[in-house]
Design a protein around this motif. Structure first.
Motif, PDB file in Angstrom:
ATOM      1  N   HIS A   1      19.698 -72.267  41.158  1.00 10.91           N
ATOM      2  CA  HIS A   1      19.587 -73.704  41.396  1.00 10.91           C
ATOM      3  C   HIS A   1      20.689 -74.210  42.321  1.00 10.91           C
ATOM      4  O   HIS A   1      20.446 -75.071  43.158  1.00 10.91           O
ATOM      5  CB  HIS A   1      19.666 -74.497  40.085  1.00 10.91           C
ATOM      6  CG  HIS A   1      18.630 -74.125  39.084  1.00 10.91           C
ATOM      7  ND1 HIS A   1      17.282 -74.257  39.311  1.00 10.91           N
ATOM      8  CD2 HIS A   1      18.743 -73.606  37.832  1.00 10.91           C
ATOM      9  CE1 HIS A   1      16.613 -73.849  38.251  1.00 10.91           C
ATOM     10  NE2 HIS A   1      17.469 -73.447  37.336  1.00 10.91           N
ATOM     11  N   GLN A   2      21.913 -73.685  42.170  1.00 11.13           N
ATOM     12  CA  GLN A   2      23.056 -74.204  42.913  1.00 11.13           C
ATOM     13  C   GLN A   2      23.812 -73.153  43.730  1.00 11.13           C
ATOM     14  O   GLN A   2      24.725 -73.508  44.472  1.00 11.13           O
ATOM     15  CB  GLN A   2      24.049 -74.854  41.944  1.00 11.13           C
ATOM     16  CG  GLN A   2      23.484 -76.054  41.222  1.00 11.13           C
ATOM     17  CD  GLN A   2      24.509 -76.676  40.304  1.00 11.13           C
ATOM     18  OE1 GLN A   2      25.691 -76.728  40.609  1.00 11.13           O
ATOM     19  NE2 GLN A   2      24.056 -77.170  39.156  1.00 11.13           N
ATOM     20  N   ALA A   3      23.450 -71.897  43.600  1.00  9.76           N
ATOM     21  CA  ALA A   3      24.228 -70.840  44.250  1.00  9.76           C
ATOM     22  C   ALA A   3      23.328 -69.803  44.917  1.00  9.76           C
ATOM     23  O   ALA A   3      22.154 -69.665  44.561  1.00  9.76           O
ATOM     24  CB  ALA A   3      25.117 -70.143  43.214  1.00  9.76           C
ATOM     25  N   ILE A   4      23.909 -69.090  45.866  1.00 11.28           N
ATOM     26  CA  ILE A   4      23.253 -67.936  46.473  1.00 11.28           C
ATOM     27  C   ILE A   4      24.195 -66.754  46.319  1.00 11.28           C
ATOM     28  O   ILE A   4      25.347 -66.797  46.759  1.00 11.28           O
ATOM     29  CB  ILE A   4      22.920 -68.177  47.957  1.00 11.28           C
ATOM     30  CG1 ILE A   4      21.916 -69.321  48.088  1.00 11.28           C
ATOM     31  CG2 ILE A   4      22.373 -66.898  48.596  1.00 11.28           C
ATOM     32  CD1 ILE A   4      21.522 -69.663  49.500  1.00 11.28           C
ATOM     33  N   LEU A   5      23.709 -65.708  45.640  1.00 12.31           N
ATOM     34  CA  LEU A   5      24.479 -64.488  45.439  1.00 12.31           C
ATOM     35  C   LEU A   5      24.107 -63.518  46.556  1.00 12.31           C
ATOM     36  O   LEU A   5      22.943 -63.159  46.699  1.00 12.31           O
ATOM     37  CB  LEU A   5      24.135 -63.862  44.084  1.00 12.31           C
ATOM     38  CG  LEU A   5      24.119 -64.789  42.864  1.00 12.31           C
ATOM     39  CD1 LEU A   5      23.617 -64.043  41.645  1.00 12.31           C
ATOM     40  CD2 LEU A   5      25.488 -65.371  42.621  1.00 12.31           C
ATOM     41  N   VAL A   6      25.092 -63.100  47.340  1.00  8.25           N
ATOM     42  CA  VAL A   6      24.872 -62.163  48.444  1.00  8.25           C
ATOM     43  C   VAL A   6      25.649 -60.908  48.109  1.00  8.25           C
ATOM     44  O   VAL A   6      26.872 -60.957  47.967  1.00  8.25           O
ATOM     45  CB  VAL A   6      25.362 -62.748  49.789  1.00  8.25           C
ATOM     46  CG1 VAL A   6      25.106 -61.774  50.929  1.00  8.25           C
ATOM     47  CG2 VAL A   6      24.707 -64.092  50.075  1.00  8.25           C
ATOM     48  N   THR A   7      24.933 -59.784  47.936  1.00  7.40           N
ATOM     49  CA  THR A   7      25.597 -58.563  47.489  1.00  7.40           C
ATOM     50  C   THR A   7      25.201 -57.364  48.347  1.00  7.40           C
ATOM     51  O   THR A   7      24.149 -57.349  48.971  1.00  7.40           O
ATOM     52  CB  THR A   7      25.245 -58.262  46.024  1.00  7.40           C
ATOM     53  OG1 THR A   7      23.842 -57.982  45.929  1.00  7.40           O
ATOM     54  CG2 THR A   7      25.590 -59.441  45.111  1.00  7.40           C
ATOM     55  N   HIS A   8      26.067 -56.366  48.345  1.00 16.35           N
ATOM     56  CA  HIS A   8      25.832 -55.116  49.084  1.00 16.35           C
ATOM     57  C   HIS A   8      26.004 -53.948  48.123  1.00 16.35           C
ATOM     58  O   HIS A   8      26.934 -53.933  47.312  1.00 16.35           O
ATOM     59  CB  HIS A   8      26.841 -54.981  50.223  1.00 16.35           C
ATOM     60  CG  HIS A   8      26.725 -53.691  50.961  1.00 16.35           C
ATOM     61  ND1 HIS A   8      27.400 -52.548  50.577  1.00 16.35           N
ATOM     62  CD2 HIS A   8      26.003 -53.352  52.054  1.00 16.35           C
ATOM     63  CE1 HIS A   8      27.091 -51.572  51.414  1.00 16.35           C
ATOM     64  NE2 HIS A   8      26.250 -52.030  52.316  1.00 16.35           N
TER      65      HIS A   8
END
Length: 130
Positions: free
Chosen positions: A97-104
């Protein structure tokens, strides 16, 4: 828990990911990040645009995307998640809803392990209103 603790403990700390960042959903603010994992404003804006792209084949699916200067082939792109691969390593991005998780994740980790880790944290954050 602080946003940096989510990166350090719940994402990278699992051993299923080696780099992560958390942005607000507009991509204008980095809430937390692994040391040296720099996602440019243009890169995060491209990902954000994919969430509102209603085309049968989204632009991000046909052209891939870049994260931290590296180009990835899009494996999945829907209203919640974007997955990308480059060789045996990959990217898992989850929007809450409020965040974007960007992972590798590195080539030594199975893609399913990485996606489960990020999707579970995304589900948890949405469950608590984030």
């Amino acid at each position: 828990m602080s946003w940096q603790a989510y990166v350090d403990t719940s994402l990278v700390g699992t051993g299923n990911l080696d780099r992560a960042a958390i942005f607000n959903t507009q991509g204008t603010s980095v809430w937390a990040s692994s040391h040296g994992f720099t996602v440019s404003p243009a890169e995060i804006k491209e990902v954000i645009a994919s969430y509102s792209d209603t085309s049968d084949v989204k632009k991000i699916q046909s052209g891939g995307f870049r994260i931290a200067g590296e180009k990835y082939m899009t494996i999945k792109a829907d209203e919640k998640s974007v997955y990308g691969k480059k060789g045996k390593e990959g990217i898992v991005i989850v929007k809450t809803h409020q965040a974007i998780l960007v992972t590798h994740y590195p080539e030594t980790v199975q893609p399913g392990q990485a996606t489960n880790t990020v999707e579970q944290l995304g589900d948890y954050l949405m469950g608590v209103g984030y």
